[in-house]
Scaffold this active site. Structure first.
Site, PDB file in Angstrom:
ATOM      1  N   GLN A 193      -9.732   0.642  -0.100  1.00  0.00           N
ATOM      2  CA  GLN A 193     -10.110   1.310   1.151  1.00  0.00           C
ATOM      3  C   GLN A 193     -10.502   2.753   0.858  1.00  0.00           C
ATOM      4  O   GLN A 193     -10.179   3.294  -0.203  1.00  0.00           O
ATOM      5  CB  GLN A 193      -8.947   1.276   2.150  1.00  0.00           C
ATOM      6  CG  GLN A 193      -8.575  -0.124   2.609  1.00  0.00           C
ATOM      7  CD  GLN A 193      -7.386  -0.132   3.541  1.00  0.00           C
ATOM      8  OE1 GLN A 193      -6.458   0.669   3.407  1.00  0.00           O
ATOM      9  NE2 GLN A 193      -7.389  -1.045   4.488  1.00  0.00           N
TER      10      GLN A 193
ATOM     11  N   GLU B 197     -11.786   2.675   6.175  1.00  0.00           N
ATOM     12  CA  GLU B 197     -10.620   2.925   7.029  1.00  0.00           C
ATOM     13  C   GLU B 197     -10.546   4.428   7.299  1.00  0.00           C
ATOM     14  O   GLU B 197      -9.661   5.129   6.810  1.00  0.00           O
ATOM     15  CB  GLU B 197      -9.330   2.422   6.376  1.00  0.00           C
ATOM     16  CG  GLU B 197      -8.158   2.411   7.360  1.00  0.00           C
ATOM     17  CD  GLU B 197      -6.827   2.095   6.703  1.00  0.00           C
ATOM     18  OE1 GLU B 197      -5.993   1.436   7.327  1.00  0.00           O
ATOM     19  OE2 GLU B 197      -6.620   2.522   5.549  1.00  0.00           O
TER      20      GLU B 197
ATOM     21  N   ASP C 277      -5.897   2.533  -1.650  1.00  0.00           N
ATOM     22  CA  ASP C 277      -6.538   3.352  -0.625  1.00  0.00           C
ATOM     23  C   ASP C 277      -6.902   4.704  -1.245  1.00  0.00           C
ATOM     24  O   ASP C 277      -6.019   5.513  -1.550  1.00  0.00           O
ATOM     25  CB  ASP C 277      -5.603   3.527   0.568  1.00  0.00           C
ATOM     26  CG  ASP C 277      -6.296   4.175   1.761  1.00  0.00           C
ATOM     27  OD1 ASP C 277      -7.027   5.160   1.556  1.00  0.00           O
ATOM     28  OD2 ASP C 277      -6.116   3.700   2.893  1.00  0.00           O
TER      29      ASP C 277
ATOM     30  N   GLU D 147       0.823  -1.214   0.000  1.00  0.00           N
ATOM     31  CA  GLU D 147       0.000   0.000   0.000  1.00  0.00           C
ATOM     32  C   GLU D 147       0.852   1.257   0.000  1.00  0.00           C
ATOM     33  O   GLU D 147       1.623   1.492   0.939  1.00  0.00           O
ATOM     34  CB  GLU D 147      -0.910   0.017   1.233  1.00  0.00           C
ATOM     35  CG  GLU D 147      -1.771   1.267   1.324  1.00  0.00           C
ATOM     36  CD  GLU D 147      -2.602   1.311   2.600  1.00  0.00           C
ATOM     37  OE1 GLU D 147      -3.551   2.118   2.651  1.00  0.00           O
ATOM     38  OE2 GLU D 147      -2.303   0.551   3.553  1.00  0.00           O
TER      39      GLU D 147
END
Length: 254
Positions: free
Chosen positions: A200, A236, A174, A139
């Site tokens: 996310q 998240e 993300d 990530e």
């Protein structure tokens, strides 16, 4: 209908992990994920998962020496033994609770030696994870929240995934991190779709619930649906107070 996963690294943090799993189920989430579950008995976590019927999508490798500011080990030259021990630990825990993926954290480093170290450790992780049926995730973290983190962009992550060339190495996409530093999130999601293992989200730029900020998540989630994405999307975000009081988006965006 869009499905959502509760990231229990940020949501219901006042509860022990098994109780947070139950809270996520009661709130209507379809799955859960976490950061570092290691202080909790895997047996207790698995019991809560079995009780609720929720799937644990993923967990992180340990950060290292947090007191010294470490935030991952896999790209740290000279820490290969520690990095691989963290990978082994995460995979063993994932097996015990039937988690789908392990996010291998790179850490604060830079340069060609760090790149080579990260590649080698990811190759190790993928080889260890493959017979277990587990996915390894990497990530990129944005430079505002994690200055000096080795993995900073989706282009860098894609290059690493192509270099390692293992079928079970995927990108943790993300939307918050990408929105902070790269932008054009929907187009990047479309371009990177073959590389993505999990998605996310949180508001940009404050990392709060997805009901405000620069990113229009109604538009983005609709775009992901049009791309054929069916896996749960990971919430998240930082609730800044009682988690249950922030969940209005769960109905409106579903």
């Amino acid at each position: 209908m869009t499905q959502f996963s509760a990231n229990l690294g940020f949501l219901w943090t006042e509860l022990a992990l098994p109780d947070a799993i139950r809270a996520a189920h009661a709130a209507g989430f379809d799955a859960i994920e976490c950061h570092w579950p290691y202080d909790n008995s895997a047996q207790d976590v698995k019991a809560a998962l079995d009780e609720t019927g929720l799937k644990m999508l993923g967990l992180n490798t340990r950060r290292g020496d947090v007191a010294q500011g470490e935030n991952g080990l896999a790209a740290l030259v000279g820490r290969e033994v520690d990095a691989r021990a963290a990978i082994d630990e995460a995979l063993a825990y994932a097996v015990e609770i039937d988690a789908a993926a392990v996010h291998v954290m790179a850490g604060f480093s830079s340069g060609i030696d760090a790149h080579t170290t990260f590649i080698d450790n990811l190759s190790y992780a993928c080889e260890a994870a493959l017979p277990l049926g587990k996915t390894i995730l990497i990530e990129p973290l944005n430079r505002h929240d994690a200055p000096g983190y080795f993995l900073q962009t989706t282009d860098q992550a894609r290059s690493i995934i192509e270099t390692v060339s293992r079928p079970n190495l995927k990108l943790m996409f993300d939307c918050y991190h990408i929105g902070r530093t790269e932008g054009d999130v929907a187009t990047r999601a479309k371009t990177l779709l073959p590389f993505i293992g999990h998605i996310q989200f949180a508001s940009v730029p404050d990392r709060g619930p997805p009901d405000h900020g620069e990113l229009d998540y109604w538009f983005l989630f609709s775009a992901l649906d049009a791309l054929g994405w069916t896996a749960p999307l990971g919430a998240e975000y930082k609730p800044n107070g009682d988690t249950d009081a922030t969940l209005g988006w769960l109905k409106t965006l579903r």
